[in-house]
Design a protein around this motif. Structure first.
Motif, short mmCIF file in Angstrom:
data_model
loop_
_atom_site.label_atom_id
_atom_site.label_comp_id
_atom_site.label_asym_id
_atom_site.label_seq_id
_atom_site.Cartn_x
_atom_site.Cartn_y
_atom_site.Cartn_z
N THR A 93 0.82 -1.20 0.00
CA THR A 93 0.00 0.00 0.00
C THR A 93 0.86 1.26 0.00
N ALA A 128 -6.07 1.92 3.14
CA ALA A 128 -5.79 1.38 1.81
C ALA A 128 -6.14 -0.11 1.74
N LYS A 168 -8.45 -1.72 3.40
CA LYS A 168 -9.90 -1.90 3.35
C LYS A 168 -10.46 -1.51 1.97
N LYS A 169 -9.83 -0.57 1.31
CA LYS A 169 -10.24 -0.26 -0.06
C LYS A 169 -10.01 -1.47 -0.96
N ALA A 178 -12.85 -3.76 -0.47
CA ALA A 178 -14.00 -3.27 -1.24
C ALA A 178 -13.84 -3.60 -2.73
N ASP A 203 -10.76 10.90 5.19
CA ASP A 203 -10.59 10.35 3.84
C ASP A 203 -11.97 9.97 3.29
N ASP A 241 -12.77 9.14 0.35
CA ASP A 241 -12.64 7.96 -0.52
C ASP A 241 -12.73 6.68 0.31
N PHE A 242 -12.15 6.72 1.51
CA PHE A 242 -12.23 5.56 2.39
C PHE A 242 -13.67 5.29 2.82
N SER A 299 -16.37 6.05 1.24
CA SER A 299 -17.09 5.51 0.08
C SER A 299 -16.79 4.04 -0.10
N ALA A 300 -15.52 3.65 0.08
CA ALA A 300 -15.14 2.24 -0.05
C ALA A 300 -15.74 1.41 1.07
N MET A 355 -17.54 -2.34 1.32
CA MET A 355 -16.69 -3.39 1.87
C MET A 355 -17.52 -4.51 2.49
#
Length: 359
Positions: free
Chosen positions: A53, A92, A94-95, A98, A313, A315-316, A318-319, A323
């Motif tokens: 990551t 990262a 966890k993304k 997802a 974050d 983006d996090f 959203s992911a 997940m």
């Protein structure tokens, strides 16, 4: 074995790269490499994928007492945006869950400011692993396996640190926070936690006073919890055999889901050996709205205590909404290598420690 450069009373330490100092440290370093190789094989045999990551992130994490190193991204035209060295690869990783990965692990270099000592270093290696569709009890079994594997790899029969010893081959004791507070401090922890997760500072304060500990007028519930944990509980953990300390109050588990058994506590555990915290694990929270609320609360506390905050974050989050149910753990790899090789400080098992610039 202790490196000579760490034991010269009255003289300044020699640089780690001098031939004598390196020769003293080298057995620890070779042991570290062997443990890392054995752990890679452990995950490989269980169909895990190793991932790598990015160190630079838009948010280093949103926990009150974690401190990051900050930098900037610069465009050719001079525009700038903040970036941070991550305090954990968790966001990262966890993304990637997802995105569809189901069993991953990473040996990540991570960075934490305001931390240096026998068990702390500003840059260190964190081993994180995640299991989709599996409970956090499975991670407890992983942790027990890793203690045995590290000991087998280095040929040690017991871990020791300061005046404590722990048998890495013995089954770890499982102890809830409520049991630990009762056993070591005589405090009924959960009497100060409502089923909603809200905490009662006054109830805990009175219990702490009865336990013979000082309470400051500005101590919050979280301050009192940490004080009891550090002073009364942690010194007893991992003595004789490892301890798995589990079922943290929800407010002390920012990224963990509440327990189905008791909504006052969360699916979080920490692994201890010889009084040393080695790992932190969660049954992962996947409710993005609740995660945002927790992050905002943590950053409000950070602003109150330290006068600073870190961005969330987006983006996090959203992911996180995409997940799947999963469990994940983070293990301080340098600490495990330290215990398994018999080193007395984490920097003795680091090939090239960070320079001490604030000595």
């Amino acid at each position: 074995m202790k490196a000579r450069y760490m034991n010269r009373p009255g003289t300044s330490a020699s640089p780690w790269w001098t031939k004598d100092s390196h020769a003293d440290r080298r057995p620890f370093l070779i042991g570290r490499n062997r443990i890392q190789s054995a752990l890679r094989n452990y995950f490989g045999r269980r169909d895990f994928i190793e991932v790598d990551t990015a160190t630079l992130q838009v948010s280093p994490g949103n926990e009150t007492h974690l401190h990051a190193f900050a930098t900037q991204a610069l465009a050719i035209d001079g525009r700038a945006a903040p970036l941070y060295l991550h305090t954990s690869p968790e966001f990262a990783a966890k993304k990637l869950l997802a995105a569809g990965e189901s069993r991953i692990f990473t040996f990540a270099h991570v960075y934490r400011n305001r931390e240096r000592g026998p068990l702390h270093h500003p840059e260190f290696t964190m081993l994180e692993w995640y299991r989709v569709g599996e409970t956090y009890e499975r991670l407890m079994a992983d942790c027990a396996d890793m203690l045995k594997l590290a000991a087998e790899t280095t040929g040690t029969r017991h871990f020791s640190f300061r005046d404590m010893q722990s048998d890495p081959f013995a089954e770890p004791e499982r102890l809830t926070l409520a049991e630990a507070f009762d056993r070591f401090a005589g405090i009924d922890l959960l009497s100060s936690v409502a089923t909603s997760g809200e905490t009662d500072r006054e109830v805990l304060a009175q219990a702490v006073i009865r336990a013979g500990m000082r309470v400051a007028i500005d101590d919050t519930w979280a301050d009192l919890f940490s004080k009891v944990l550090v002073e009364k509980v942690e010194p007893h953990l991992g003595q004789g055999r490892a301890t798995i300390l589990c079922e943290y109050p929800v407010c002390e588990a920012a990224l963990a889901r509440p327990s189905a058994r008791d909504p006052r506590v969360a699916e979080r555990f920490e692994l201890y050996a010889c009084g040393v915290e080695l790992a932190n694990a969660f049954g992962e929270l996947t409710d993005a709205g609740e995660q945002r609320r927790r992050f905002e609360h943590e950053m409000a506390e950070k602003a109150r205590i330290y006068g600073e905050t870190y961005p969330i974050d987006e983006d996090f989050l959203s992911a996180l909404a995409e997940m799947p149910e999963a469990s994940g753990a983070a293990l301080g790899f340098d600490r495990l290598a330290m215990l398994a090789t018999g080193a007395s400080r984490v920097d003795q098992v680091m090939w090239a420690p960070v320079a001490e610039v604030l000595a």
